[in-house]
Motif scaffolding. Sequence first.
Motif: not given
Length: 174
Positions: A38-40, A42-43, A79, A81-83, A85, A143
């Motif tokens: 998930d985004r968090d 992944a970041r 897919h 979610l942290c591009k 970053d 985005d």
Amino acid sequence: MGVILKDLQRVQWTRLQAAGGASARAVPALLSKAAWSDRDTARVAVDELGDLVCELGFVVQEATAPSVPFLVELAGAPHVLCKADVLELLRKIFIGRQWSAASQAFSSGTGIHLAPQVGWEAAAQEAVRAGQHVFEGLTASVDPDVAQAAAKLLQSIEEDSRLSAEAKERGTNK
């Protein structure tokens, strides 16, 4: 690991140096986390990866250049979610010149040689340049954070190219 990151096992990560002289063995797991979480999560993975391969946000390591193609893959994968970053980490890697600066400072007879580290920087910068086509495509992302991060990275690449051309020109005009 799926379609992306399929070549991670081809790199001998345990033989590569990361920040603080540690092994880069954690790099594949962090790349996978960045790719599939998930985004968090992944970041956080990208942040931890940055700590390993771009210490303090500007010091590249031996494991940096081998990591870059996988980071470019992540940036280009639909897919992930942290591009933004990932793109920011790639920009930090690209502009990192700590070893080159230190090498120039020490070149005045101190006996300190940083040729391997300067080579790490050059290899990392070249690997980032190789992903330029991916970054160009991302400037049109819906985005805005991704589009802005891609534009910033491309601006850094273009600025470096301009400065290199100017330095080369000055060298030939002497």
